[in-house]
Scaffold this motif. Structure first.
Motif, mmCIF file in Angstrom:
data_model
loop_
_atom_site.group_PDB
_atom_site.id
_atom_site.type_symbol
_atom_site.label_atom_id
_atom_site.label_comp_id
_atom_site.label_asym_id
_atom_site.label_seq_id
_atom_site.Cartn_x
_atom_site.Cartn_y
_atom_site.Cartn_z
ATOM 1 N N ASN A 67 0.833 -1.201 0.000
ATOM 2 C CA ASN A 67 0.000 0.000 0.000
ATOM 3 C C ASN A 67 0.871 1.257 0.000
ATOM 4 O O ASN A 67 0.476 2.291 -0.502
ATOM 5 C CB ASN A 67 -0.915 0.014 1.225
ATOM 6 C CG ASN A 67 -1.665 1.317 1.343
ATOM 7 O OD1 ASN A 67 -2.524 1.623 0.531
ATOM 8 N ND2 ASN A 67 -1.300 2.139 2.339
ATOM 9 N N ASP B 32 1.681 6.614 0.270
ATOM 10 C CA ASP B 32 0.896 5.581 -0.420
ATOM 11 C C ASP B 32 1.330 5.444 -1.878
ATOM 12 O O ASP B 32 1.567 6.445 -2.559
ATOM 13 C CB ASP B 32 -0.600 5.936 -0.394
ATOM 14 C CG ASP B 32 -1.256 5.549 0.913
ATOM 15 O OD1 ASP B 32 -0.731 5.952 1.971
ATOM 16 O OD2 ASP B 32 -2.286 4.846 0.877
ATOM 17 N N LEU B 33 1.392 4.218 -2.328
ATOM 18 C CA LEU B 33 1.693 3.946 -3.740
ATOM 19 C C LEU B 33 0.434 4.151 -4.580
ATOM 20 O O LEU B 33 -0.691 3.973 -4.095
ATOM 21 C CB LEU B 33 2.220 2.514 -3.894
ATOM 22 C CG LEU B 33 3.652 2.314 -3.364
ATOM 23 C CD1 LEU B 33 3.956 0.837 -3.178
ATOM 24 C CD2 LEU B 33 4.680 2.971 -4.296
ATOM 25 N N HIS C 26 -6.959 -0.421 1.588
ATOM 26 C CA HIS C 26 -6.503 0.965 1.399
ATOM 27 C C HIS C 26 -5.681 1.150 0.130
ATOM 28 O O HIS C 26 -5.059 2.202 -0.045
ATOM 29 C CB HIS C 26 -5.665 1.412 2.604
ATOM 30 C CG HIS C 26 -6.465 1.519 3.862
ATOM 31 N ND1 HIS C 26 -7.518 2.397 3.987
ATOM 32 C CD2 HIS C 26 -6.376 0.857 5.040
ATOM 33 C CE1 HIS C 26 -8.033 2.277 5.206
ATOM 34 N NE2 HIS C 26 -7.370 1.352 5.852
ATOM 35 N N ILE C 27 -5.608 0.127 -0.716
ATOM 36 C CA ILE C 27 -4.738 0.213 -1.896
ATOM 37 C C ILE C 27 -5.059 1.471 -2.700
ATOM 38 O O ILE C 27 -4.164 2.217 -3.080
ATOM 39 C CB ILE C 27 -4.867 -1.064 -2.743
ATOM 40 C CG1 ILE C 27 -4.276 -2.258 -1.980
ATOM 41 C CG2 ILE C 27 -4.195 -0.885 -4.104
ATOM 42 C CD1 ILE C 27 -2.781 -2.179 -1.717
ATOM 43 N N TYR C 28 -6.325 1.706 -2.947
ATOM 44 C CA TYR C 28 -6.720 3.002 -3.520
ATOM 45 C C TYR C 28 -7.268 3.861 -2.389
ATOM 46 O O TYR C 28 -7.886 3.339 -1.453
ATOM 47 C CB TYR C 28 -7.758 2.805 -4.636
ATOM 48 C CG TYR C 28 -7.116 2.424 -5.955
ATOM 49 C CD1 TYR C 28 -6.848 3.386 -6.921
ATOM 50 C CD2 TYR C 28 -6.723 1.116 -6.198
ATOM 51 C CE1 TYR C 28 -6.220 3.053 -8.114
ATOM 52 C CE2 TYR C 28 -6.086 0.767 -7.387
ATOM 53 C CZ TYR C 28 -5.842 1.741 -8.345
ATOM 54 O OH TYR C 28 -5.213 1.416 -9.518
HETATM 55 CA CA LIG Z 1 -3.361 3.418 -0.518
#
Ligand SMILES: [Ca+2]
Ligand SMILES: [Ca+2]
Length: 512
Positions: free
Chosen positions: A103, A175-176, A210-212
């Protein structure tokens, strides 16, 4: 991906906070060689898979902010040590799951150190950047806190850069941004490296929901479609277990692409019923969770735990009462799913937040002994010799918390009704007393009834008519019961596991 039913799914798992587990070279810090030296211990306990908290290079003590996805943190060892750990674990049929932190990275990751230098960096789009006006327009300068992040202002200054970067957990963890195809290609390399070149058995997926970011939240699930396709391509039998720290309704869709998710709702419900000493329809809640999960993946794996490295330890939750620690373990290890024991839980270790104190050194022996294997990177505030017996004292004590875990794990593995993972077999047994928790786990080989007395009072058990022949005692923490249950009293905080008393008068009577 969707689990293959023919594949063996580990029946009991164990989470190791690497820094605190076992120190092989007396620098006070837990390491990979320390874990290797304890594989016999874990095998003897009955563990079939280990989730290692992050082992990639990282500036923090917890290592959830990676600076290099292709190496091992020098404090913990080398890639050779890691390969050796894998080989030694596999000899014992123990699987190893790597904690994959994708993430975000550390601000010290070369991607970010380059990205923050200029807006024209090749790595700029690996992260999220916006100026004040864009942030205000989207109304995303503030966020609601959640169980897994207390951060209110997730946008962080980059010195005199007009753009800020997004870091949900804290400013040291940007965050990536997986809109970047280049980043997705890098992730593909990371997955291949660990699954194929190194050979880990699976991943624990950090911060999966939470990736996006929140304003593009729905894309997080689609991301895991991409992720699982890469995994499927390179190692179809790899196992994925995700941290989706949210309520069941939000968790369920992740099963579409991932084998397992941690059941946080259950974890907190178990803690509440142990504190309040009253059931809150746990069985019904679980049944409705299963129904929801099944919609997305009929072979879903419910990853269950009492607590993990982000929660107060169960030993402290139950006020360090030995009987209640055993009760907690008995409930966890008799429910369907894939249980994860948090290192030291099997000793009854203690700890409440802040985080370092729920991650204290495993108590192998009396720390003053020479060449101690106990880690010493932090001075324990909770799990000390005054409060918790070290393993060396518990190992040969049949009444110890450790032997309670060991016996229960053995029973879970011996009884197919208890270790069933796919299509969870769980039905309520109504005892008309909310201080008793009782359930039925039917199985074609042998069905079992499990009863827990959540209270500090002796309780009388009135089994319903269709369960009245369940009197053969398979396990009991109430010494009054052995072999066949003759009276119906259950001592405070005790549990009993029963099967049909033999001989059967009517073999067909074992109905659900
Ligand atoms: Ca994220
Ligand atoms: Ca060490």
């Amino acid at each position: 991906m969707i689990a293959d039913k023919s594949k063996f799914i580990p029946r009991v798992c164990y989470e190791i906070f690497v820094r605190s587990f076992c120190d092989s070279n007396q620098d006070g810090i837990g390491d990979l060689n320390g874990i290797i030296s304890k594989l016999d211990y874990l095998e003897d306990l009955g563990v079939e898979a280990i989730w290692l908290t992050p082992v990639n290079p990282s500036p923090s003590y917890h290592k959830y902010d990676v600076t290099d996805y292709f190496n091992i943190e020098p404090e913990y060892g080398t890639l050779e040590d890691f390969k050796n750990l894998l080989a030694r674990a596999h000899e014992r049929n123990i699987e190893i799951y790597l904690d994959l932190i994708i993430n975000h990275t550390s601000t010290l990751h070369p991607w970010f150190t380059d990205a923050r230098k200029s807006q024209s960096s090749n790595f700029r789009n690996f992260y999220w950047w916006m100026n004040e006006a864009q942030i205000d327009k989207l109304g995303i300068s503030k966020r609601e806190t959640s169980d897994d992040s207390q951060v209110v202002y997730p946008w962080h200054d980059n010195s005199d850069d007009p753009e800020k970067y997004y870091g949900l957990f804290y400013k040291g963890m940007p965050d990536l941004n997986y809109h970047s195809e280049e980043l997705r290609a890098e992730l593909g390399k990371i997955i291949r490296f660990w699954l194929v070149d190194i050979g880990v058995d699976g991943f624990r997926l950090d911060a999966a929901r939470h990736i996006y970011p929140e304003w593009e939240k729905e894309q997080s699930i689609e991301f895991w479609d991409f992720f699982s396709k890469v995994v499927q391509e390179v190692k179809p039998d790899a196992f994925t277990v995700a941290e989706v720290w949210a309520e069941t309704e939000e968790v369920a869709p992740y099963f579409k692409y991932l084998d397992a998710t941690f059941h946080f709702d259950l974890s907190f419900a178990l803690q509440r019923i142990l504190i309040h000493e009253r059931d809150e329809d746990i069985v019904e809640k679980l049944q409705s969770s299963y129904a929801l999960f099944e919609k997305y993946n009929p072979l879903f794996v419910d990853a269950i735990m009492l607590t993990n490295h982000d929660q107060d330890r169960i030993g402290s939750v139950v006020g360090n009462q030995i009987a209640k620690k055993k009760l907690a373990a008995t409930i966890l290890l008799t429910l369907p799913g894939q249980p994860y024991i948090y290192y030291g839980e099997e000793l009854g270790m203690l700890g409440t937040k802040p985080d370092p104190y729920i991650r204290e050194p495993f108590l192998w022996n009396i720390p003053e002994t020479e060449n101690s294997e106990n880690t010493a990177w932090i001075e324990a505030q909770f799990s000390t010799l005054e409060t918790v017996s070290p393993l060396s004292s518990q190992f040969n004590d049949p009444e110890s918390v450790f032997n309670h875990y060991k016996n229960l794990i053995r029973l879970r593995k011996e009884e197919p009704a208890l270790s069933q993972i796919f299509a969870p077999n769980l039905h309520r047994v109504c005892l008309s007393d909310d201080q008793l928790l009782a359930y039925f786990r039917p199985h074609v080989d042998r069905s079992v009834v499990i009863i827990h007395n959540l209270s500090g009072n002796t309780k009388t058990i009135y089994l319903p008519e269709d369960k009245s022949n369940f009197r053969k005692v398979l396990f009991s923490t109430d010494p009054a019961h052995s072999d066949v249950m003759t009276n119906a009293e259950l001592a405070p905080y005790s549990s009993i596991i029963l099967s049909l008393v033999l001989p059967l008068s009517d073999p067909g009577s074992e109905n659900q």
